[in-house]
Design a protein around this motif. Structure first.
Motif, PDB file in Angstrom:
ATOM      1  N   GLN A 307       0.836  -1.214   0.000  1.00  0.00           N
ATOM      2  CA  GLN A 307       0.000   0.000   0.000  1.00  0.00           C
ATOM      3  C   GLN A 307       0.866   1.257   0.000  1.00  0.00           C
ATOM      4  O   GLN A 307       0.515   2.266  -0.632  1.00  0.00           O
ATOM      5  N   ILE A 308       1.994   1.212   0.697  1.00  0.00           N
ATOM      6  CA  ILE A 308       2.904   2.364   0.713  1.00  0.00           C
ATOM      7  C   ILE A 308       3.447   2.614  -0.692  1.00  0.00           C
ATOM      8  O   ILE A 308       3.508   3.757  -1.160  1.00  0.00           O
ATOM      9  N   VAL A 309       3.848   1.540  -1.364  1.00  0.00           N
ATOM     10  CA  VAL A 309       4.399   1.687  -2.718  1.00  0.00           C
ATOM     11  C   VAL A 309       3.342   2.233  -3.674  1.00  0.00           C
ATOM     12  O   VAL A 309       3.621   3.129  -4.484  1.00  0.00           O
ATOM     13  N   LYS A 310       2.138   1.741  -3.582  1.00  0.00           N
ATOM     14  CA  LYS A 310       1.066   2.247  -4.454  1.00  0.00           C
ATOM     15  C   LYS A 310       0.790   3.717  -4.177  1.00  0.00           C
ATOM     16  O   LYS A 310       0.568   4.504  -5.112  1.00  0.00           O
ATOM     17  N   LYS A 311       0.828   4.110  -2.896  1.00  0.00           N
ATOM     18  CA  LYS A 311       0.613   5.515  -2.540  1.00  0.00           C
ATOM     19  C   LYS A 311       1.779   6.364  -3.052  1.00  0.00           C
ATOM     20  O   LYS A 311       1.568   7.489  -3.551  1.00  0.00           O
ATOM     21  N   TYR A 312       2.983   5.849  -2.958  1.00  0.00           N
ATOM     22  CA  TYR A 312       4.162   6.564  -3.451  1.00  0.00           C
ATOM     23  C   TYR A 312       4.042   6.825  -4.957  1.00  0.00           C
ATOM     24  O   TYR A 312       4.304   7.940  -5.437  1.00  0.00           O
ATOM     25  N   MET A 313       3.622   5.819  -5.694  1.00  0.00           N
ATOM     26  CA  MET A 313       3.501   5.979  -7.141  1.00  0.00           C
ATOM     27  C   MET A 313       2.358   6.920  -7.513  1.00  0.00           C
ATOM     28  O   MET A 313       2.438   7.642  -8.514  1.00  0.00           O
ATOM     29  N   ALA A 314       1.309   6.931  -6.687  1.00  0.00           N
ATOM     30  CA  ALA A 314       0.202   7.866  -6.928  1.00  0.00           C
ATOM     31  C   ALA A 314       0.639   9.306  -6.675  1.00  0.00           C
ATOM     32  O   ALA A 314       0.215  10.235  -7.370  1.00  0.00           O
ATOM     33  N   GLU A 315       1.498   9.489  -5.675  1.00  0.00           N
ATOM     34  CA  GLU A 315       1.993  10.827  -5.350  1.00  0.00           C
ATOM     35  C   GLU A 315       3.099  11.286  -6.291  1.00  0.00           C
ATOM     36  O   GLU A 315       3.360  12.483  -6.402  1.00  0.00           O
ATOM     37  N   ASN A 316       3.742  10.336  -6.958  1.00  0.00           N
ATOM     38  CA  ASN A 316       4.869  10.661  -7.838  1.00  0.00           C
ATOM     39  C   ASN A 316       4.656  10.021  -9.208  1.00  0.00           C
ATOM     40  O   ASN A 316       5.358   9.069  -9.585  1.00  0.00           O
ATOM     41  N   PRO A 317       3.682  10.500  -9.959  1.00  0.00           N
ATOM     42  CA  PRO A 317       3.284   9.848 -11.210  1.00  0.00           C
ATOM     43  C   PRO A 317       4.350   9.831 -12.297  1.00  0.00           C
ATOM     44  O   PRO A 317       4.246   9.054 -13.246  1.00  0.00           O
ATOM     45  N   LYS A 318       5.367  10.674 -12.183  1.00  0.00           N
ATOM     46  CA  LYS A 318       6.417  10.708 -13.202  1.00  0.00           C
ATOM     47  C   LYS A 318       7.503   9.656 -12.967  1.00  0.00           C
ATOM     48  O   LYS A 318       8.369   9.442 -13.821  1.00  0.00           O
ATOM     49  N   ILE A 319       7.461   9.017 -11.811  1.00  0.00           N
ATOM     50  CA  ILE A 319       8.443   7.979 -11.494  1.00  0.00           C
ATOM     51  C   ILE A 319       8.142   6.739 -12.324  1.00  0.00           C
ATOM     52  O   ILE A 319       7.017   6.248 -12.367  1.00  0.00           O
ATOM     53  N   LEU A 321       8.744   2.631 -13.422  1.00  0.00           N
ATOM     54  CA  LEU A 321       8.932   1.386 -12.683  1.00  0.00           C
ATOM     55  C   LEU A 321      10.409   1.141 -12.407  1.00  0.00           C
ATOM     56  O   LEU A 321      10.782   0.740 -11.296  1.00  0.00           O
ATOM     57  N   GLN A 322      11.248   1.403 -13.385  1.00  0.00           N
ATOM     58  CA  GLN A 322      12.681   1.182 -13.208  1.00  0.00           C
ATOM     59  C   GLN A 322      13.237   2.067 -12.096  1.00  0.00           C
ATOM     60  O   GLN A 322      14.042   1.612 -11.268  1.00  0.00           O
ATOM     61  N   GLN A 323      12.806   3.327 -12.047  1.00  0.00           N
ATOM     62  CA  GLN A 323      13.265   4.242 -10.992  1.00  0.00           C
ATOM     63  C   GLN A 323      12.751   3.785  -9.632  1.00  0.00           C
ATOM     64  O   GLN A 323      13.467   3.874  -8.632  1.00  0.00           O
ATOM     65  N   LEU A 324      11.512   3.311  -9.609  1.00  0.00           N
ATOM     66  CA  LEU A 324      10.944   2.804  -8.364  1.00  0.00           C
ATOM     67  C   LEU A 324      11.779   1.660  -7.809  1.00  0.00           C
ATOM     68  O   LEU A 324      12.142   1.656  -6.627  1.00  0.00           O
ATOM     69  N   MET A 325      12.093   0.692  -8.640  1.00  0.00           N
ATOM     70  CA  MET A 325      12.795  -0.495  -8.169  1.00  0.00           C
ATOM     71  C   MET A 325      14.231  -0.189  -7.753  1.00  0.00           C
ATOM     72  O   MET A 325      14.822  -0.921  -6.956  1.00  0.00           O
ATOM     73  N   GLU A 326      14.780   0.901  -8.279  1.00  0.00           N
ATOM     74  CA  GLU A 326      16.167   1.262  -7.940  1.00  0.00           C
ATOM     75  C   GLU A 326      16.266   2.133  -6.692  1.00  0.00           C
ATOM     76  O   GLU A 326      17.355   2.300  -6.138  1.00  0.00           O
ATOM     77  N   LYS A 327      15.163   2.692  -6.249  1.00  0.00           N
ATOM     78  CA  LYS A 327      15.184   3.600  -5.097  1.00  0.00           C
ATOM     79  C   LYS A 327      15.450   2.813  -3.818  1.00  0.00           C
ATOM     80  O   LYS A 327      14.738   1.857  -3.508  1.00  0.00           O
ATOM     81  N   THR A 328      16.459   3.205  -3.068  1.00  0.00           N
ATOM     82  CA  THR A 328      16.886   2.420  -1.906  1.00  0.00           C
ATOM     83  C   THR A 328      16.667   3.110  -0.559  1.00  0.00           C
ATOM     84  O   THR A 328      16.668   2.447   0.474  1.00  0.00           O
ATOM     85  N   ASP A 329      16.512   4.427  -0.553  1.00  0.00           N
ATOM     86  CA  ASP A 329      16.339   5.143   0.716  1.00  0.00           C
ATOM     87  C   ASP A 329      14.894   5.003   1.173  1.00  0.00           C
ATOM     88  O   ASP A 329      14.013   5.764   0.765  1.00  0.00           O
ATOM     89  N   THR A 330      14.631   4.042   2.045  1.00  0.00           N
ATOM     90  CA  THR A 330      13.248   3.754   2.424  1.00  0.00           C
ATOM     91  C   THR A 330      12.647   4.832   3.319  1.00  0.00           C
ATOM     92  O   THR A 330      11.432   5.041   3.307  1.00  0.00           O
ATOM     93  N   GLN A 331      13.461   5.516   4.093  1.00  0.00           N
ATOM     94  CA  GLN A 331      12.933   6.605   4.928  1.00  0.00           C
ATOM     95  C   GLN A 331      12.423   7.745   4.038  1.00  0.00           C
ATOM     96  O   GLN A 331      11.338   8.287   4.257  1.00  0.00           O
ATOM     97  N   GLN A 332      13.229   8.119   3.056  1.00  0.00           N
ATOM     98  CA  GLN A 332      12.808   9.154   2.112  1.00  0.00           C
ATOM     99  C   GLN A 332      11.591   8.678   1.317  1.00  0.00           C
ATOM    100  O   GLN A 332      10.657   9.453   1.058  1.00  0.00           O
ATOM    101  N   PHE A 333      11.608   7.418   0.973  1.00  0.00           N
ATOM    102  CA  PHE A 333      10.502   6.814   0.237  1.00  0.00           C
ATOM    103  C   PHE A 333       9.200   6.980   1.019  1.00  0.00           C
ATOM    104  O   PHE A 333       8.177   7.387   0.477  1.00  0.00           O
ATOM    105  N   LEU A 334       9.240   6.669   2.305  1.00  0.00           N
ATOM    106  CA  LEU A 334       8.058   6.773   3.144  1.00  0.00           C
ATOM    107  C   LEU A 334       7.577   8.221   3.241  1.00  0.00           C
ATOM    108  O   LEU A 334       6.368   8.489   3.177  1.00  0.00           O
ATOM    109  N   THR A 335       8.505   9.150   3.373  1.00  0.00           N
ATOM    110  CA  THR A 335       8.144  10.572   3.449  1.00  0.00           C
ATOM    111  C   THR A 335       7.449  11.023   2.169  1.00  0.00           C
ATOM    112  O   THR A 335       6.406  11.700   2.211  1.00  0.00           O
ATOM    113  N   GLU A 336       8.002  10.622   1.032  1.00  0.00           N
ATOM    114  CA  GLU A 336       7.451  11.047  -0.255  1.00  0.00           C
ATOM    115  C   GLU A 336       6.144  10.331  -0.595  1.00  0.00           C
ATOM    116  O   GLU A 336       5.373  10.799  -1.429  1.00  0.00           O
TER     117      GLU A 336
END
Length: 345
Positions: A307-319, A321-336
């Protein structure tokens, strides 16, 4: 309203439904130009059909035809490195249980047309997002309930005896090694989701050892499930992706905010002690200590991560799939992601 008016109203209603459905379908990329047609080789059938033939010749034939898969089958799946191929074949062919299982598998899977169609669609989507992906050959086998899906360098093995249907007469007999809550998922509908998941986890996105916090593991597993959202056939139920019953999925959705609140309240997101975080990652019939009457879903960390990942992609529609899978900072991920589900009363 007269009959003509009602007919016009019905027509407009179905037209609207068709347009809505079409719009939903159009969100998926066009894969029609990707040249791929998956065929699953029926080693399981060939092996049984060779039962009354010369065993040494059969062993040589399979070794030549199936190469590394046959070596793995003989030495790891049904035999051991100490046994020769002819010895393993002789053991199998004399085993009445093997004959019974082969006949049962053949009755459930006289062909794999539907599976091949689903796998072809799924791997076309995978090739769309990751064009350099090498699609291996697919081989069906029986391992005596030891292996469900095996990924090797040049093949994906599908253990059809682990997809016979939740009511198969064989599964209660193996409940000591495979609990019933797990074998209830051993249905034909699970083949493509499990193959795609294994390929994602082991080939495309292996988990990083340094990802040790609960949040790290939640986001990783959430990404895998989101990936399945994009590559599995569009009509694949969410319950098949995560391995829930429909009731468990409904429960998790209803109590999503409560589960999140529990994780925050107990300061578990950045916890690395496996004893404390394992209950949110383990499979099982339910999550112990959560919910009443054993109604809770298992693997709640996976579900919330999804659910967090789906919310992240909804908030960041320009991201992508490849960028999503490469993102490693989970704290920043949760904030965004700005993930703040409401608790159920």
């Amino acid at each position: 309203m007269n009959k003509k008016g009602r007919s016009l109203q019905s027509y407009l209603f179905f037209l609207c439904v068709a347009v809505i459905f079409s719009c939903k379908q159009d969100k998926r990329p066009d894969i029609s130009n990707i040249d791929l047609a998956i065929k699953v080789e029926r080693f399981d059938q060939e092996l049984y059909q060779a039962k009354n033939k010369d065993v040494k010749q059969t062993d040589l034939m399979f070794s030549k035809t199936y190469g590394s898969f046959y070596a793995d089958y003989i030495q790891k799946m049904v035999g051991t490195p100490e046994l020769t191929g002819t010895e393993v074949l002789n053991i199998l062919y004399k085993d009445q249980a093997y004959e019974m299982l082969s006949k049962e598998v053949d009755s459930v899977y006289p062909n794999l047309n539907k599976v091949e169609t689903e796998l072809t669609e799924t791997f076309k989507y995978i090739k769309y997002y990751y064009p350099k992906t090498k699609v291996p050959k697919f081989i069906a086998y029986l391992s005596g309930f030891a292996y469900q899906v095996v990924l090797a360098d040049d093949y994906i093995g599908i253990g059809l005896d682990m997809f016979l249907g939740s009511n198969s007469k064989f599964y209660p007999a193996i409940a000591q090694s495979v609990p019933l809550y797990a074998s209830k998922r051993f249905t034909p509908a699970y083949i493509t989701p499990r193959v795609a998941e294994v390929f994602a986890r082991e080939e495309l996105f292996p988990e990083i050892d340094e990802d040790r916090t609960l949040l790290d593991k939640m986001i990783y597993n959430g990404k895998i499930l989101y990936f399945l959202d994009l590559v599995l056939p569009a009509n694949t139920p969410d319950s098949l992706k995560i391995g829930y019953t429909v009731k468990q999925l409904d429960w998790a959705k209803n109590y999503e905010g409560n589960i999140w609140g529990l994780l925050l309240q107990n300061e578990l997101l950045f916890q690395t002690d496996m004893q404390k975080i394992q209950p949110f990652l383990s499979d099982g019939p339910f999550t112990n200590g959560i919910g009443s009457k054993k109604e809770s879903a298992p693997k709640l960390g996976y579900f919330i991560g999804w659910q967090i990942v789906k919310k992240y992609m909804a908030e960041n529609p320009k991201i992508t799939l490849q960028q999503l899978m490469e993102k490693t900072d989970t704290q920043q991920f949760l904030t965004e992601a700005k993930y703040k589900p409401k608790e159920s009363l």
